[in-house]
Design a protein around this motif. Structure first.
Motif, short mmCIF file in Angstrom:
data_model
loop_
_atom_site.label_atom_id
_atom_site.label_comp_id
_atom_site.label_asym_id
_atom_site.label_seq_id
_atom_site.Cartn_x
_atom_site.Cartn_y
_atom_site.Cartn_z
N THR A 47 96.09 -66.91 -3.38
CA THR A 47 95.61 -67.66 -2.26
C THR A 47 95.95 -69.14 -2.18
OG1 THR A 47 94.21 -65.85 -1.58
CG2 THR A 47 94.28 -67.79 0.09
N GLU A 74 96.83 -60.09 0.00
CA GLU A 74 96.20 -59.10 -0.03
C GLU A 74 97.03 -57.79 0.19
OE1 GLU A 74 94.78 -61.78 1.02
OE2 GLU A 74 92.84 -61.67 0.21
N ARG A 150 88.15 -68.72 3.97
CA ARG A 150 88.08 -68.55 2.39
C ARG A 150 86.87 -67.52 2.13
NH1 ARG A 150 91.32 -71.22 -0.72
NH2 ARG A 150 91.33 -69.14 -1.81
N GLY A 151 87.47 -66.69 1.26
CA GLY A 151 86.37 -65.71 0.85
C GLY A 151 86.08 -64.51 1.75
N GLY A 152 86.92 -64.52 2.76
CA GLY A 152 86.75 -63.35 4.03
C GLY A 152 86.76 -62.17 3.76
N SER A 153 87.44 -61.61 2.61
CA SER A 153 87.34 -60.26 2.24
C SER A 153 85.81 -59.54 2.08
CB SER A 153 88.13 -59.92 0.91
OG SER A 153 89.32 -60.37 1.00
N1 ASP Z 1 92.13 -64.21 -0.84
C1 ASP Z 1 91.28 -64.70 0.50
C2 ASP Z 1 90.76 -66.09 -0.62
O1 ASP Z 1 91.00 -66.56 -1.55
C3 ASP Z 1 90.09 -64.19 0.62
C4 ASP Z 1 89.07 -63.58 -0.59
O2 ASP Z 1 89.13 -63.78 -1.76
O3 ASP Z 1 88.09 -62.77 0.04
O4 ASP Z 1 90.06 -66.86 0.26
#
Ligand code: ASP
Ligand code: ADP
Ligand code: MG
Length: 407
Positions: A47, A74, A150-153
């Protein structure tokens, strides 16, 4: 038979070996007779690399196209993981966010989940398929792909666990759980067995990247108990849940946020409404203001200083420059080389001396505090970015001692 939602972050699926490791975790759970939904992030730094690639082409590319690009990572990891599970001999299907029914608000780049239409997932589970879902993405009312920030998974996984009333929501990552501080920066950091939603929400909002703050908000709202654990070993992680008053500790952890800028607007005419005019303009553009200080500056003038996320500095300066256009002596000063270090704990309100203990730790290291903010469950200071590691370790030693633990 239980329904288990598992989520695997970028480093857990970073290469083929790790993908097979994750395929093994999923398959073992499936062999237990459970229904499995596995949410995946993009591999490793994919990302970040996409953001760099976009910057090279057009640093002002539209948010819509950024979401088309960012969501692609993803898609790669979900298909590779599904192929690894096929190779191990188990039935599996991978679904993009829209195929899994994720409907979001219209906002690109930081969309909120509005609804999940779970029909397709349920059909696949009824067919006894392992379901792999691309995290971090959904579809908005225009039929466009959106991303969840960001980090949304993490949020994709928690939201699925909520709507499907899953028995477990396990967030697998590259550390053993939630620690008293980032274990990569503070060598004595200790793993927590349990942490409350409120504390986790505060820690993640204040920079602890281990869980996305929106995911914790969703978990608290729907009472989803989360376990954060490592995909690299088989030991219990940290449980995030509602915690009773008696279990509350004064300080549960320390976080650092380096995505901070400090802005000062000086020589503002000291009249009622000055702060309102300034901050309403920033709020209207979605600028996230945190710590605010106001001080008098001689004759009928005042200075207002505040912090914002560094990534919103350009937008903020544009708004502020318009705001001061007709104010003769008003000036804007900003500083990007600052960070926020915070201590968090729901038991803090019943204890005196917590803030002064934190300030003492900084004083002993000769670290200058530029701003302070407090609430019932946190104390934050703004310091020079170069001193963050030293500050984290000093504050950690002050509150938690120096007992060594391993990662
Ligand atoms: N790939 C995305 C990110 O790097 C979502 C995630 O990692 O949760 O923000
Ligand atoms: P993933 O790719 O699995 O989503 P992240 O990189 O988003 O993983 O989050 C895990 C990282 O969060 C860890 O490698 C660690 O450096 C960092 N981190 C920050 N604060 C904490 C904390 N209090 N406890 C555990 N990890 C933390
Ligand atoms: Mg993450």
């Amino acid at each position: 038979m239980s329904l288990i939602v598992q989520k695997f972050g970028g480093s857990s699926v970073a290469n083929s070996e790790r993908i097979f490791n994750v395929a093994g975790i999923i398959s073992r759970a499936y062999l237990n007779g459970d229904d499995i939904i596995a949410v995946v992030s993009a591999q490793g730094d994919t990302t970040d690399n996409f953001i760099r690639m976009a910057d090279e082409i057009n640093p002002h590319g539209s948010k819509r196209e950024m979401d088309v690009l960012l969501s692609a990572g993803e898609q790669v990891s979900m298909s590779l993981l599904a192929m690894a599970i096929e190779k191990l001999g188990y039935p599996v299907v991978s679904l993009l966010g829209w195929q899994a029914g994720f409907l979001t608000c219209a906002t690109y780049g930081n969309a909120k989940i509005e609804k999940i239409n779970t029909d397709r997932i349920k059909k696949e589970l009824d067919k006894k398929n392992i379901v792999i879902v691309a995290g971090f993405q959904g579809l908005n009312t225009y039929g466009d792909i959106t991303t969840l920030g960001r980090g949304g998974s993490d949020t994709s996984a928690v939201a699925l666990a909520a709507v499907l009333n899953a028995d477990k929501c396990k967030i697998y990552t590259d550390v053993d759980g939630v620690f008293t501080a980032d274990p990569r920066r503070v060598k004595n950091a200790k793993k927590l067995d349990v942490i409350s939603y409120d504390e986790m929400l505060e820690l993640s909002t204040l920079g602890a990247q281990v869980l996305n703050n929106y995911s914790v908000e969703v978990a608290k709202k729907h009472n989803v108990e989360i376990e954060v654990l490592s995909s690299m070993n088989d030991i219990p992680g940290t449980i995030i849940k509602e915690v009773t008053q008696s279990e509350k500790v004064p300080i549960c952890g320390i976080a650092a946020d380096e995505n901070v800028a400090m802005v000062s607007v000086t020589n503002i005419p000291d009249k009622p409404g000055a702060a309102f005019k300034l901050f309403s303009k920033l709020a209207a553009k979605g600028i996230n203001v945190d710590i605010i200080l106001q001080s008098e500056n001689g004759k009928n003038l005042k200075d207002i200083s505040f912090t914002i996320p560094k990534c919103q500095l350009d937008d903020s300066l544009e708004i502020l420059n318009k705001y001061i256009e007709n104010l003769e002596n008003t000036k804007i000063i900003y500083e990007e080389n600052v960070s926020k270090v915070s201590i968090v704990g729901t038991g803090m309100e019943n204890q005196v001396g917590i803030a002064s203990k934190m300030f003492e730790a900084l004083y002993e290291e000769k670290i200058n505090i530029q701003m302070i903010a407090t609430s019932e469950i946190r104390v934050s200071v703004i310091i020079c970015s170069g001193e963050v590691d030293q500050a984290l370790n000093a504050i950690h030693n002050k509150f938690f001692g120096t007992v060594n633990t391993t990662l």
